[in-house]
Motif scaffolding. Structure first.
Motif, PDB file in Angstrom:
ATOM      1  N   ASP A  52       0.827  -1.199   0.000  1.00 59.15           N
ATOM      2  CA  ASP A  52       0.000   0.000   0.000  1.00 59.15           C
ATOM      3  C   ASP A  52       0.869   1.259   0.000  1.00 59.15           C
ATOM      4  O   ASP A  52       1.931   1.294   0.622  1.00 59.15           O
ATOM      5  CB  ASP A  52      -0.901   0.045   1.241  1.00 59.15           C
ATOM      6  N   GLY A  53       0.385   2.301  -0.668  1.00 57.30           N
ATOM      7  CA  GLY A  53       1.092   3.580  -0.610  1.00 57.30           C
ATOM      8  C   GLY A  53       0.935   4.254   0.740  1.00 57.30           C
ATOM      9  O   GLY A  53       1.800   4.981   1.196  1.00 57.30           O
ATOM     10  N   PHE A  54      -0.225   4.002   1.388  1.00 53.18           N
ATOM     11  CA  PHE A  54      -0.583   4.520   2.701  1.00 53.18           C
ATOM     12  C   PHE A  54      -0.614   6.052   2.682  1.00 53.18           C
ATOM     13  O   PHE A  54      -0.942   6.659   1.672  1.00 53.18           O
ATOM     14  CB  PHE A  54       0.361   3.966   3.768  1.00 53.18           C
ATOM     15  N   ALA A  55      -0.289   6.704   3.786  1.00 52.55           N
ATOM     16  CA  ALA A  55      -0.458   8.153   3.892  1.00 52.55           C
ATOM     17  C   ALA A  55       0.591   8.904   3.077  1.00 52.55           C
ATOM     18  O   ALA A  55       1.766   8.558   3.077  1.00 52.55           O
ATOM     19  CB  ALA A  55      -0.395   8.577   5.356  1.00 52.55           C
ATOM     20  N   ARG A  56       0.148  10.005   2.432  1.00 57.16           N
ATOM     21  CA  ARG A  56       1.042  10.813   1.612  1.00 57.16           C
ATOM     22  C   ARG A  56       1.615  11.999   2.382  1.00 57.16           C
ATOM     23  O   ARG A  56       2.628  12.567   2.000  1.00 57.16           O
ATOM     24  CB  ARG A  56       0.288  11.283   0.366  1.00 57.16           C
ATOM     25  N   TYR A  57       0.939  12.415   3.456  1.00 55.02           N
ATOM     26  CA  TYR A  57       1.410  13.490   4.342  1.00 55.02           C
ATOM     27  C   TYR A  57       1.210  13.034   5.783  1.00 55.02           C
ATOM     28  O   TYR A  57       0.197  12.403   6.104  1.00 55.02           O
ATOM     29  CB  TYR A  57       0.601  14.788   4.132  1.00 55.02           C
ATOM     30  N   TRP A  58       2.166  13.398   6.636  1.00 55.27           N
ATOM     31  CA  TRP A  58       2.081  13.052   8.063  1.00 55.27           C
ATOM     32  C   TRP A  58       2.150  14.330   8.887  1.00 55.27           C
ATOM     33  O   TRP A  58       3.133  15.076   8.813  1.00 55.27           O
ATOM     34  CB  TRP A  58       3.229  12.121   8.456  1.00 55.27           C
ATOM     35  N   LEU A  59       1.098  14.585   9.689  1.00 55.44           N
ATOM     36  CA  LEU A  59       1.042  15.765  10.545  1.00 55.44           C
ATOM     37  C   LEU A  59       0.982  15.337  12.005  1.00 55.44           C
ATOM     38  O   LEU A  59       0.216  14.423  12.357  1.00 55.44           O
ATOM     39  CB  LEU A  59      -0.194  16.609  10.222  1.00 55.44           C
ATOM     40  N   HIS A  60       1.765  16.003  12.844  1.00 52.58           N
ATOM     41  CA  HIS A  60       1.806  15.649  14.266  1.00 52.58           C
ATOM     42  C   HIS A  60       1.669  16.889  15.140  1.00 52.58           C
ATOM     43  O   HIS A  60       2.374  17.880  14.928  1.00 52.58           O
ATOM     44  CB  HIS A  60       3.109  14.905  14.599  1.00 52.58           C
ATOM     45  N   ASN A  61       0.759  16.799  16.084  1.00 52.67           N
ATOM     46  CA  ASN A  61       0.550  17.919  17.010  1.00 52.67           C
ATOM     47  C   ASN A  61       1.422  17.773  18.255  1.00 52.67           C
ATOM     48  O   ASN A  61       1.759  16.667  18.677  1.00 52.67           O
ATOM     49  CB  ASN A  61      -0.915  18.021  17.427  1.00 52.67           C
ATOM     50  N   GLY A  62       1.769  18.929  18.841  1.00 54.61           N
ATOM     51  CA  GLY A  62       2.561  18.934  20.064  1.00 54.61           C
ATOM     52  C   GLY A  62       1.729  18.549  21.270  1.00 54.61           C
ATOM     53  O   GLY A  62       0.498  18.513  21.245  1.00 54.61           O
TER      54      GLY A  62
END
Length: 464
Positions: A245-255
């Motif tokens: 799978d290609g899975f997620a194209r962008y990864w965002l993480h909150n503090g």
């Protein structure tokens, strides 16, 4: 302008280009429902609710999935310690999280899958990984072979030699760095049948299977707290991409929300539950506080910081309410270019708030000078921008419990009497008495504004 997002995987600010034009698919790692939600838990819900609202406002069709982890070692241990069935413990705290999200005005997800409802998809994913040589069964467990995936560590920056999964040693592991996807059944624990024997899923496996089921083999954005970068999200990538799978194209993480410089967590005993905090501020004020910092920054909690945020929000609300009282209905207008530029720049909330405060300042001056049309236009813009942040004071979600007409009329009589006393004191240049009246009204939650038409008052705290 183009929305730009900081992608954890590439460590760069990237233009957001969706997989399917006009559509945005987002997966947010939701709660492990082991206990009462604290404000650190719900920060990700608030932060990425703003992302969702901004995408919707810009015309995207958004599929937003937020999972529920309802089977986990922590859930089993806490339920056992309390003498409660694990499923009842999980369901009880799932409802507590639902109440917290609802109280803070977080939009309900498009789908909210539970891990226990997707065992079939998890078994299929493990079968694919075993067939591809990336996983193996041993002693009733199934493990992922991290050495079989050359990109392991790319998201977090971990080197393979330094990897510690943070899980108890499993029986039959080929390498201690391998992580568990399926845990063999233990006496007294819940289990499900599988080709490798009865057992239950590992945490990392759950999200990979659910994200693929609801959003497809490849989707746009994966969100979560920065504490999930390793091992959780690193292991999700390994499983899903090793399976093809290609899975997620962008990864965002909150503090994190921190207290005394430490991450707020139940294990540290430094938690502030959402219901307890809401005894001191209103839900909209807590949301405003949690959403006022940049999503990727740490938010150091203090009672004073929470009070300051509540007061800042009340100033914004007071302007909108005054404009509504003066001009009647305030249609939602259009945000300014400066606001859009701030949000397009990786959801720059601090700059967006600065723009809102600027308009409120101009709007208050317009009200004081009698420029009602200008104030109305500015109030409509402020409503639009606060709506994107989820805190539009005229949104019905934030409507306070309504007092009876008689009570409101009585309140107006009392306030008007105080204002008349203040006007008399001002006429006599008795500034001490005039200031004392105003301070007393402010302390009671009544804000007084002097206008060319005389003093006007608004409630800055809703009745509880």
């Amino acid at each position: 302008m183009t929305l730009r997002l900081f992608d954890t995987e590439t460590r760069t600010l990237r233009d957001f280009t969706p997989l399917v034009p006009g559509r945005a698919s987002v997966y947010l790692c939701g709660a492990t429902v082991q206990g009462e939600p604290h404000i650190g838990h719900v920060r990700s819900g608030v932060a990425f609710d703003v992302l969702r609202r901004w995408l919707l406002a810009n015309g995207y069709d958004v599929a937003f999935v937020r999972n529920v982890t309802d089977i986990d070692d922590k859930i089993l241990n806490k339920a056992a310690a309390a003498g409660r069935p694990w499923w009842e413990w999980a369901a009880t705290h799932e409802r507590a999280f639902d109440r917290a999200y609802e109280a803070l005005g977080v939009l309900p997800p498009s789908a909210e899958p539970r891990a226990t409802g997707h065992i079939t998809q998890m078994i299929e994913l493990m079968r694919r990984l075993i067939d591809r040589g990336h996983a193996y069964a041993s002693c009733g467990n199934v493990y992922f072979d991290v050495r079989s995936f050359p990109e392991y560590g790319k998201l977090s920056g971990h080197k393979l030699d330094d990897v510690h999964q943070g899980e108890s040693a499993g029986e039959g592991k080929n390498d201690p760095r391998d992580f568990t996807m399926w845990k063999a059944a233990k006496p007294g624990e819940p289990s499900w049948p599988s080709p490798w024997g009865p057992g239950r899923p590992g945490w990392h496996l759950e999200c990979s299977a659910m994200a693929e089921f609801y959003l497809g083999a490849e989707f746009d954005i994966h969100c979560g707290g920065m504490d999930l970068v390793f091992p959780h999200h690193e292991n999700e990538i390994a499983q899903s991409r090793a399976a093809g799978d290609g899975f997620a194209r962008y990864w965002l993480h909150n503090g994190w929300v921190t207290l005394g410089g430490e991450k707020m967590s139940k294990s540290l005993g430094n938690t502030l539950s959402v219901p307890n905090v809401l005894k001191h501020v209103r839900p909209v004020e807590l949301r405003f506080y949690l959403g006022s910092a940049h999503y990727s920054s740490m938010l150091e909690y203090s009672d004073q910081a929470l009070r300051d945020a509540a007061q800042a929000y009340q100033r914004l609300k007071a302007f909108v309410q005054r404009a509504a009282e003066r001009a009647g209905d305030i249609p939602v207008g259009k945000w300014t270019d400066a606001f859009a530029e701030a949000l397009d720049d990786n959801l720059g909330i601090p700059k967006a708030l600065a723009e809102i405060h600027r308009l409120v300042h101009e709007g208050n001056k317009a009200l004081e000078s009698g420029a009602t049309d200008t104030a109305l236009e500015l109030a409509g813009q402020v409503r639009a921008m606060l709506g994107i942040l989820g805190v539009d004071p005229l949104d019905p979600h934030w409507a306070a419990p309504q007092d009876s007409s008689a009570a409101l009329e009585a309140l107006d009589v009392l306030v008007q009497a105080e204002l008349e006393r203040r006007q008399q004191a001002r006429g006599a240049k008795d500034w001490a008495t005039a200031d004392a009246v105003r301070d007393r009204l402010n302390a009671a939650g009544v804000e007084v504004t002097d206008t060319p038409n005389g003093p006007e008052w608004t409630l800055t705290r809703d009745a509880r």
